[in-house]
Design a protein around this motif. Sequence first.
Motif, PDB file in Angstrom:
ATOM      1  N   ASP A 168       0.831  -1.204   0.000  1.00 37.75           N
ATOM      2  CA  ASP A 168       0.000   0.000   0.000  1.00 37.75           C
ATOM      3  C   ASP A 168       0.872   1.265   0.000  1.00 37.75           C
ATOM      4  O   ASP A 168       0.561   2.236  -0.699  1.00 37.75           O
ATOM      5  N   ILE A 169       1.940   1.251   0.800  1.00 41.66           N
ATOM      6  CA  ILE A 169       2.863   2.392   0.832  1.00 41.66           C
ATOM      7  C   ILE A 169       3.480   2.612  -0.545  1.00 41.66           C
ATOM      8  O   ILE A 169       3.556   3.747  -1.037  1.00 41.66           O
ATOM      9  N   VAL A 221       0.889   4.224  -3.024  1.00 33.58           N
ATOM     10  CA  VAL A 221       0.632   5.652  -2.800  1.00 33.58           C
ATOM     11  C   VAL A 221       1.856   6.485  -3.165  1.00 33.58           C
ATOM     12  O   VAL A 221       1.740   7.534  -3.814  1.00 33.58           O
ATOM     13  N   THR A 259      -1.848  11.910  -2.810  1.00 37.14           N
ATOM     14  CA  THR A 259      -1.533  11.651  -1.401  1.00 37.14           C
ATOM     15  C   THR A 259      -2.778  11.473  -0.551  1.00 37.14           C
ATOM     16  O   THR A 259      -2.686  11.075   0.605  1.00 37.14           O
ATOM     17  N   VAL A 288       3.026  10.657   4.006  1.00 34.65           N
ATOM     18  CA  VAL A 288       2.249   9.653   3.276  1.00 34.65           C
ATOM     19  C   VAL A 288       2.467   8.268   3.884  1.00 34.65           C
ATOM     20  O   VAL A 288       1.515   7.510   4.104  1.00 34.65           O
ATOM     21  N   LYS A 331       0.706   8.049   7.219  1.00 39.94           N
ATOM     22  CA  LYS A 331      -0.742   7.952   7.029  1.00 39.94           C
ATOM     23  C   LYS A 331      -1.156   6.545   6.611  1.00 39.94           C
ATOM     24  O   LYS A 331      -2.137   5.983   7.137  1.00 39.94           O
ATOM     25  N   VAL A 332      -0.420   5.974   5.661  1.00 38.26           N
ATOM     26  CA  VAL A 332      -0.742   4.619   5.208  1.00 38.26           C
ATOM     27  C   VAL A 332      -0.548   3.610   6.345  1.00 38.26           C
ATOM     28  O   VAL A 332      -1.366   2.705   6.531  1.00 38.26           O
ATOM     29  N   ASP A 389      -3.535   4.001   8.712  1.00 33.20           N
ATOM     30  CA  ASP A 389      -4.767   3.447   8.135  1.00 33.20           C
ATOM     31  C   ASP A 389      -4.722   1.921   8.088  1.00 33.20           C
ATOM     32  O   ASP A 389      -5.703   1.245   8.434  1.00 33.20           O
ATOM     33  N   ASP A 390      -3.587   1.359   7.651  1.00 31.18           N
ATOM     34  CA  ASP A 390      -3.474  -0.089   7.501  1.00 31.18           C
ATOM     35  C   ASP A 390      -3.438  -0.810   8.842  1.00 31.18           C
ATOM     36  O   ASP A 390      -4.025  -1.897   8.990  1.00 31.18           O
TER      37      ASP A 390
END
Length: 342
Positions: free
Chosen positions: A198-199, A202, A297, A328, A331-332, A335-336
Amino acid sequence: MQLKKHKKLIVSILILVCVISLILAYFFNHSINTIVNIIVISFILAYTLSPIRDALEAKLKVSKRAASIIVIAMIIGIIITCIIVIVPDLFNEIHNISNIFDNINSFLEEVTLKYNLNNSFVINVIYNQVLEKGNAIWISFSESAVDNLIKFSDNIISFAIIPIMIYYFLCDGSKIYNKSLLLLPTEKRAITKKILKDIDSVLTRYIASQLLLSGVVGVLTFVLLLALKVKFPLWISILNAILNIIPYFGPIFGAIPAVIVALLDSPVKALWVIVGMFVIQQLEGDILAPKMTGDSTDMHPFVIIILLITGDNFGGLIGMVLVVPIAVIIKVLYDDINYYLF
């Protein structure tokens, strides 16, 4: 069972001690600091160049190693070309730097005489302040340039290692990644892979958007400088495109070299450059960047601006470049971790 529990605790404590020791060594040991900086810079550059490597690998149908060598050769070729072509011209133009102050002086005298302002006390104060500040800025710039040149000479061997490190990251990055995952417990590897994927997704979107914006700004700057007949239009455009990697503020930094070079000819030309660069900055900052950077982002432009100010305070120009990608990643991760673990 008790032994296993204590073993996990001991391992966790040892890892924490190692991490803290490395952080302290980074800040207080010059050798460790240099080594870590080389590794981090090489990794960031390799990660940024990996899409180019993948494209060459697919189009030319060559191995990953061959594509990596081509990428490194291209970068080294560009750097050598810049040194051979632009540096001698820059040194030649340094002799003309004093003309900037002569041109400004003549321009201000012409304006004051034309509009009969030479008897105004306020205008005379402003006039003297402009010349004084200009000389102070030039002296400060000269001293800073000499200091940076000395620092670069001291670290030239370290810089020479970076292309080699980039090559190995480009070639064996996947192997390093897989080997690193083996350090984690088996049950944590799957989640870690998902988070890292995911990182990567993004960050790839963010880098692609910034490169596209930089390309647009570089082309517009080149057209503007050609139209105004400013010296070094290609190299100033490339520099402006590179600085544009910094969202919003990049075009402002990139305008400074263009204005300085235009001042070598005349203040009027410099004013036109300022106007043109302002238009480009408005186009990029108000129309393109908020949409593209915000989408890539998933952050509000206001948040990005606050991050840039924070990055500037903590790390200067490099901090402004890195702060958004770091945000970023955080944040990922947030969230994850919430999604997968809670």
